[in-house]
Write a protein that holds these residues in place. Structure first.
Motif, PDB file in Angstrom:
ATOM      1  N   SER A  79       0.844  -1.191   0.000  1.00 52.27           N
ATOM      2  CA  SER A  79       0.000   0.000   0.000  1.00 52.27           C
ATOM      3  C   SER A  79       0.881   1.244   0.000  1.00 52.27           C
ATOM      4  N   LEU A  80       0.588   2.138  -0.899  1.00 52.90           N
ATOM      5  CA  LEU A  80       1.365   3.377  -0.976  1.00 52.90           C
ATOM      6  C   LEU A  80       0.998   4.312   0.182  1.00 52.90           C
ATOM      7  N   GLU A  81      -0.048   3.942   0.903  1.00 51.97           N
ATOM      8  CA  GLU A  81      -0.489   4.766   2.028  1.00 51.97           C
ATOM      9  C   GLU A  81      -0.806   3.890   3.241  1.00 51.97           C
ATOM     10  N   PHE A  82      -0.299   4.303   4.398  1.00 57.46           N
ATOM     11  CA  PHE A  82      -0.726   3.731   5.679  1.00 57.46           C
ATOM     12  C   PHE A  82      -1.048   4.912   6.587  1.00 57.46           C
ATOM     13  N   LEU A  83      -2.317   5.128   6.811  1.00 57.33           N
ATOM     14  CA  LEU A  83      -2.749   6.280   7.600  1.00 57.33           C
ATOM     15  C   LEU A  83      -2.935   5.824   9.044  1.00 57.33           C
ATOM     16  N   LEU A  84      -1.817   5.719   9.768  1.00 53.60           N
ATOM     17  CA  LEU A  84      -1.853   5.054  11.073  1.00 53.60           C
ATOM     18  C   LEU A  84      -2.384   5.948  12.189  1.00 53.60           C
ATOM     19  N   GLY A  85      -2.156   7.249  12.083  1.00 51.81           N
ATOM     20  CA  GLY A  85      -2.526   8.111  13.212  1.00 51.81           C
ATOM     21  C   GLY A  85      -1.539   7.913  14.355  1.00 51.81           C
ATOM     22  N   ARG A  86      -2.032   8.085  15.579  1.00 52.89           N
ATOM     23  CA  ARG A  86      -1.151   7.937  16.736  1.00 52.89           C
ATOM     24  C   ARG A  86      -0.985   6.472  17.117  1.00 52.89           C
ATOM     25  N   SER A  87       0.117   6.191  17.808  1.00 56.31           N
ATOM     26  CA  SER A  87       0.413   4.801  18.165  1.00 56.31           C
ATOM     27  C   SER A  87       0.379   4.497  19.656  1.00 56.31           C
ATOM     28  N   LEU A  88       0.642   5.501  20.495  1.00 53.16           N
ATOM     29  CA  LEU A  88       0.839   5.167  21.922  1.00 53.16           C
ATOM     30  C   LEU A  88      -0.401   4.538  22.553  1.00 53.16           C
ATOM     31  N   ASP A  89      -1.533   5.215  22.444  1.00 56.10           N
ATOM     32  CA  ASP A  89      -2.738   4.707  23.097  1.00 56.10           C
ATOM     33  C   ASP A  89      -3.101   3.330  22.543  1.00 56.10           C
ATOM     34  N   ASN A  90      -2.980   3.221  21.225  1.00 54.56           N
ATOM     35  CA  ASN A  90      -3.290   1.948  20.568  1.00 54.56           C
ATOM     36  C   ASN A  90      -2.398   0.821  21.090  1.00 54.56           C
ATOM     37  N   ALA A  91      -1.104   1.103  21.214  1.00 55.12           N
ATOM     38  CA  ALA A  91      -0.182   0.073  21.696  1.00 55.12           C
ATOM     39  C   ALA A  91      -0.486  -0.275  23.151  1.00 55.12           C
ATOM     40  N   LEU A  92      -0.758   0.753  23.965  1.00 58.84           N
ATOM     41  CA  LEU A  92      -1.077   0.494  25.370  1.00 58.84           C
ATOM     42  C   LEU A  92      -2.299  -0.410  25.497  1.00 58.84           C
ATOM     43  N   LEU A  93      -3.321  -0.119  24.698  1.00 58.55           N
ATOM     44  CA  LEU A  93      -4.553  -0.903  24.783  1.00 58.55           C
ATOM     45  C   LEU A  93      -4.338  -2.300  24.222  1.00 58.55           C
ATOM     46  N   ASN A  94      -3.698  -2.391  23.069  1.00 61.14           N
ATOM     47  CA  ASN A  94      -3.525  -3.706  22.458  1.00 61.14           C
ATOM     48  C   ASN A  94      -2.622  -4.605  23.300  1.00 61.14           C
ATOM     49  N   LEU A  95      -1.612  -4.034  23.929  1.00 60.98           N
ATOM     50  CA  LEU A  95      -0.713  -4.839  24.750  1.00 60.98           C
ATOM     51  C   LEU A  95      -1.253  -5.044  26.170  1.00 60.98           C
ATOM     52  N   GLY A  96      -2.378  -4.410  26.462  1.00 62.94           N
ATOM     53  CA  GLY A  96      -2.965  -4.570  27.804  1.00 62.94           C
ATOM     54  C   GLY A  96      -2.193  -3.824  28.881  1.00 62.94           C
ATOM     55  N   LEU A  97      -1.540  -2.734  28.526  1.00 65.80           N
ATOM     56  CA  LEU A  97      -0.707  -2.007  29.496  1.00 65.80           C
ATOM     57  C   LEU A  97      -1.358  -0.719  29.990  1.00 65.80           C
ATOM     58  N   LYS A  98      -2.517  -0.401  29.414  1.00 65.96           N
ATOM     59  CA  LYS A  98      -3.066   0.930  29.646  1.00 65.96           C
ATOM     60  C   LYS A  98      -3.280   1.211  31.136  1.00 65.96           C
ATOM     61  N   GLU A  99      -3.811   0.230  31.843  1.00 64.09           N
ATOM     62  CA  GLU A  99      -4.172   0.485  33.233  1.00 64.09           C
ATOM     63  C   GLU A  99      -2.941   0.757  34.095  1.00 64.09           C
ATOM     64  N   ASN A 100      -2.001  -0.192  34.072  1.00 62.98           N
ATOM     65  CA  ASN A 100      -0.810  -0.035  34.913  1.00 62.98           C
ATOM     66  C   ASN A 100       0.006   1.187  34.528  1.00 62.98           C
ATOM     67  N   PHE A 101       0.193   1.362  33.238  1.00 62.51           N
ATOM     68  CA  PHE A 101       1.019   2.486  32.798  1.00 62.51           C
ATOM     69  C   PHE A 101       0.292   3.805  33.071  1.00 62.51           C
ATOM     70  N   GLY A 102      -1.024   3.767  32.903  1.00 57.76           N
ATOM     71  CA  GLY A 102      -1.817   4.967  33.155  1.00 57.76           C
ATOM     72  C   GLY A 102      -1.689   5.402  34.612  1.00 57.76           C
ATOM     73  N   GLU A 103      -1.789   4.422  35.504  1.00 56.14           N
ATOM     74  CA  GLU A 103      -1.623   4.746  36.922  1.00 56.14           C
ATOM     75  C   GLU A 103      -0.219   5.260  37.196  1.00 56.14           C
ATOM     76  N   GLY A 104       0.734   4.616  36.564  1.00 56.03           N
ATOM     77  CA  GLY A 104       2.126   5.022  36.737  1.00 56.03           C
ATOM     78  C   GLY A 104       2.353   6.462  36.319  1.00 56.03           C
ATOM     79  N   VAL A 105       1.769   6.828  35.196  1.00 56.35           N
ATOM     80  CA  VAL A 105       1.922   8.190  34.682  1.00 56.35           C
ATOM     81  C   VAL A 105       1.261   9.192  35.632  1.00 56.35           C
ATOM     82  N   LYS A 106       0.071   8.844  36.056  1.00 56.08           N
ATOM     83  CA  LYS A 106      -0.697   9.733  36.928  1.00 56.08           C
ATOM     84  C   LYS A 106       0.037   9.978  38.249  1.00 56.08           C
ATOM     85  N   ASP A 107       0.539   8.877  38.760  1.00 57.14           N
ATOM     86  CA  ASP A 107       1.296   8.889  39.992  1.00 57.14           C
ATOM     87  C   ASP A 107       2.524   9.807  39.927  1.00 57.14           C
ATOM     88  N   LEU A 108       3.046   9.978  38.733  1.00 55.99           N
ATOM     89  CA  LEU A 108       4.214  10.845  38.575  1.00 55.99           C
ATOM     90  C   LEU A 108       3.807  12.289  38.303  1.00 55.99           C
TER      91      LEU A 108
END
Ligand code: 7GP
Length: 831
Positions: A86-115
């Protein structure tokens, strides 16, 4: 080679490969380590952007591990691989997607908030990867998400543009374009593979010689060599350890500079070659559904195709299998005609470089490729002048002529005496100069051709490709209705609705099996559930209202009906018709008494979308929308019953805010012109109703969600030709309501009317090619039905719930499984 590795290394690697404990504390340790080492910053000086980078790098570490394990296990299992070009991949942002797909959103989210950071602010620092124009590019991104989530051994191949789609700003209501500097800061989502390179040649000449077997062989000697360097973008699946790869090529000069010239003191000339090489992947062409025949674009296409095929062939050769097994090991999907030269390149590799006989090679080629068509608009059909192709790619031009000759010989055998048919099917258009018709080449070189929604797949068989159906029969042509990934377009974009669904269904299984949303149906009349549903929608509307306030200054009422049309600006998509109907609404409101206006449903009409920089009429539509907005929004006499907003710089991350907030969205293309549409699916999945024509995937959405939950209007695809004929040869009067609106614009009500006359002329002199006048009456009636329906809020909520509940079909997982089973013959391979 694993066997030759020191056992100590192997054992360390295995330890590393076991998933670390991704708890909050480990996250924070890694966060601080990245701040101090990767970013080389002091911990006393962490702003939101650094917090984003440190979080992204922590996630990237995880991604790389999964990516490595996936590739390792694929190498061992050696399954049939799927390559999506494909000459085009319109991916947008990756961080939130990776956090959700890898199942890290909760722990990392708390970690970020805590800091001391807010996760929303951190996520908001990321710039979009905007390597695409619209539907075609975003579809590729959704498909990569599904390929990863379903464990297919797949690769994407594309180009790493230095500049993606331009940024849009508004100046006095006009679109102005700014470059998209997306790589100005480090990009944690790519792995540069500076050691993975391919030399791609251009120009030069073809020499012939006779080999020992007496066969004539061809050698292409190019006179310009450019290096392709690989950048890998890991794509994590949801709920799996599988992490696949998009390989994007970047062009670099073969040598840094011309030493001879440098030594002669000609410094500028010495680096010229380098600059020309880097030009190839400098910028994405900003046209959607429109071909512009620039030489640089053809160079991009070949550069990308040659590097990708070289990579694919190299991987196959490593397995030691014979060439006859190639189609059993490799499926290549062509995302529209942009990568069609891959067909010719593979034939060249097999015949010229590997010494296979022509027929044997061609059999391998046609069993490998399949082709997706994304549009039937004539202006989008790719064709390249033969002299340009012959000059840049002399050997490919010869091969194309041979492919065409053998193909037409077969046609002639089956249809002797039908010369017209030969001319119609030919890969070469006989004009001056001649042209290569890329779609014809793609059809002849593929084993399957598909459209992207039922109507569209039928239309390609009866219109643009009908003569091919005569020759090949209709089995070669099939349909795979598009889909969207529920991970990004519900889970990520609409977390509140996602949580509500998960809560009531008792699991997150719907993210893997979207059809299980149908269990929501039984809550469509549940009072408590409906209340929660409304609360979620309302908070998404508040979020959008805030965004609108910040980015346009317009204050909108979240209690009003939010009516949205966001997509590329194109005549066939008829944003013009929408704004004309807005003027009609405005005039009706002005004619009412204030008592009458009390009963009116308040509306906020929201537009967004980019016009191709060279598309004059589309740019005028933007100007008209803004001119109307200016008059309407400051007219206090209509009591806040109508607001018009144009949201600038519509892109993937803005879509994630807009889509969950819609009450109604518009998909109003002239019947037969929108191949599928995919935002229609995103809106309905988020509980937004749609107002649409009988076109593209609207038809299938209607079939799924039922008459009561959609507003359809307008002429049908099979009436379009007759209507156009009537406009051309008879004096068809303009719809009276439309005429009034035109008069209003011409009276100068929305600024200097001369500005808009080219636009008005498309309806008159232009014979209303997109049939706005023919559909205007039924469009207005449908709008009235929307207002009426919205007055019954309780029933509207029921409709909204049923919309979401019935969208299971439109998951990109379903689409990918269809491709895998019916076209690629590929199986999942889990890590
Ligand atoms: C688009 C179609 O316009 C849209 O209807 C469809 O949903 C989407 O592809 C995905 O299939 N086409 C393009 O974006 C495009 O540029 C010409 O097509 C190559």
């Amino acid at each position: 080679d694993q066997a030759s590795l020191d056992p100590k290394i192997v054992s360390l690697w295995e330890k590393c490969a076991v998933n670390e404990n991704n708890d909050k504390e480990n996250f924070q340790r890694s966060f601080v380590r990245h701040v101090t080492t990767t970013l080389a910053r002091s911990v006393y000086n962490i702003d939101n952007f650094s917090a984003y980078q440190a979080t992204a790098h922590t996630v990237r570490d995880q991604l790389i591990k999964q990516w490595n394990e996936t590739q390792q296990s694929h190498t061992e299992a050696d399954p049939k691989r799927v390559y999506y070009l494909s000459l085009e991949f319109l991916l947008g942002r990756s961080l939130d997607n990776a956090l959700l797909n890898l199942g890290l959103k909760e722990n990392f989210g708390e970690g970020v908030k805590d800091l001391g950071f807010r996760m929303e602010d951190v996520l908001d620092e990321e710039v979009d990867a905007a390597l695409g124009n619209g539907g075609l590019g975003r579809l590729a991104a959704c498909y990569m998400d599904s390929l990863a989530s379903l464990d297919y051994p797949a690769w994407g191949y594309g180009l790493r543009y230095t500049y993606g789609i331009f940024q849009q700003r508004l100046n006095d209501g006009y679109q102005v374009e700014f470059p998209d500097y997306w790589l100005n800061f480090d990009n944690p989502w790519e792995l540069p593979r500076l050691d993975v390179t391919v030399d791609v040649q251009f120009g030069g000449s073809v020499n012939k010689y006779t080999d020992e077997d007496g066969r004539v062989r061809h050698v292409w000697e190019g006179n310009d060599v450019i290096k392709a360097v690989a950048y890998d973008v890991p794509i994590p699946g949801y709920g799996t350890k599988n992490c696949i790869n998009i390989r994007l090529w970047s062009s670099k000069p073969k040598r840094q500079f011309d030493l001879g010239r440098f030594n002669a003191g000609e410094y500028e000339q010495a680096v010229q070659e380098q600059m020309q090489a880097e030009n190839i992947t400098a910028v994405l062409y900003p046209n959607d559904n429109h071909m512009v025949g620039k030489e640089l674009r053809l160079k991009q296409q070949y550069f990308w195709v040659a590097a990708s095929l070289h990579d694919i062939v190299r991987r196959f050769i490593k397995t030691g299998k014979p060439w006859s097994k190639f189609p059993d090991q490799v499926a290549i999907q062509l995302n529209d005609t942009h990568p069609t030269l891959a067909i010719v390149e593979l034939q060249r590799i097999l015949v010229d470089l590997e010494g296979l006989k022509w027929d044997e090679a061609w059999d391998i080629v046609t069993r490998t490729f399949a082709f997706t068509n994304h549009t039937i608009l004539p202006e989008a059909m790719e064709k390249w002048p033969v002299p340009m192709v012959a000059y840049l790619l002399p050997r490919h031009m010869q091969i194309i002529f041979d492919v065409n000759l053998f193909f037409l010989q077969k046609v002639e055998k089956l249809f002797p005496d039908d010369r017209d048919l030969l001319a119609k099917l030919s890969i070469i258009e006989e004009a001056t100069p001649q042209f290569v018709r890329m779609a014809h080449l793609a059809i002849v070189g593929s084993h399957q051709v598909n459209g992207v929604a039922e109507l569209h797949s039928n239309l390609i068989k009866t219109t643009i490709f009908k003569d091919f159906v005569k020759f090949y029969g209709s089995e070669k042509f099939t349909n795979v209705t598009n889909g969207i990934t529920p991970r990004r377009w519900l889970h990520q974009a609409n977390p509140k609705l996602g949580d509500l669904i998960t809560e009531v269904l008792g699991s997150k299984n719907w993210l893997k099996d979207l059809s299980s949303l149908n269990q929501l149906e039984k809550f469509a009349d549940d009072k408590e559930f409906k209340k929660q549903w409304v609360t979620v929608k309302r908070s998404n509307k508040v979020r959008l209202a805030e965004y609108i306030k910040t980015h346009t200054g317009v204050v909108v009422n979240p209690n009003a009906l939010f009516d949205i049309q966001v997509k590329r600006i194109h005549e066939y998509k008829r944003q013009f018709m929408n704004i004309l109907s807005v003027i009609h609404r405005y005039n009706s409101l002005k004619k009412m008494s204030s008592e009458e206006r009390c009963d009116v449903v308040k509306r906020v009409i929201i537009f967004g979308g980019k016009a191709a920089p060279g598309y004059y009429i589309a740019k005028l539509v933007i100007k008209l929308i803004n001119s109307v907005a200016e008059v309407v929004n400051k007219d206090e006499s209509i009591d806040d019953t109508l607001k018009v907003v144009f949201i600038p710089d519509y892109n993937v991350s803005v879509a994630e805010i807009i889509i969950p907030a819609s009450d109604i969205s518009q998909h109003i293309s002239t019947a037969g012109t929108e191949a599928s549409g995919t935002s229609n699916m995103k809106f309905v999945l988020n509980g937004g109703l749609i107002l649409g024509t009988v076109d593209g995937a609207n038809i299938e959405i209607h079939e799924e969600i039922g008459d009561d939950n959609i507003f359809m209007f307008g002429n049908l695809a099979d009436q379009v030709e007759d209507l156009r004929h009537a406009h051309r040869y008879r004096n068809v009067p303009i719809d009276p309501a439309l005429q009034e609106v035109i008069n209003d614009i011409e009276s100068g009500h929305f600024g200097d009317s001369r500005i808009f006359s080219p636009l008005i002329n498309t309806l008159t002199i232009g014979k209303d090619y997109y049939l706005i006048s023919d559909d205007f009456g039924s469009y207005l009636s449908a709008q009235n039905l929307v207002d009426e329906a919205y007055k019954n809020q309780d029933d509207w909520t029921r409709k909204s719930i049923l919309c979401t509940a019935r969208m299971g079909k439109f998951s990109s997982d379903r689409a990918i499984k269809e491709y895998a089973n019916r076209i690629w013959n590929a199986k999942p391979c889990s890590t």
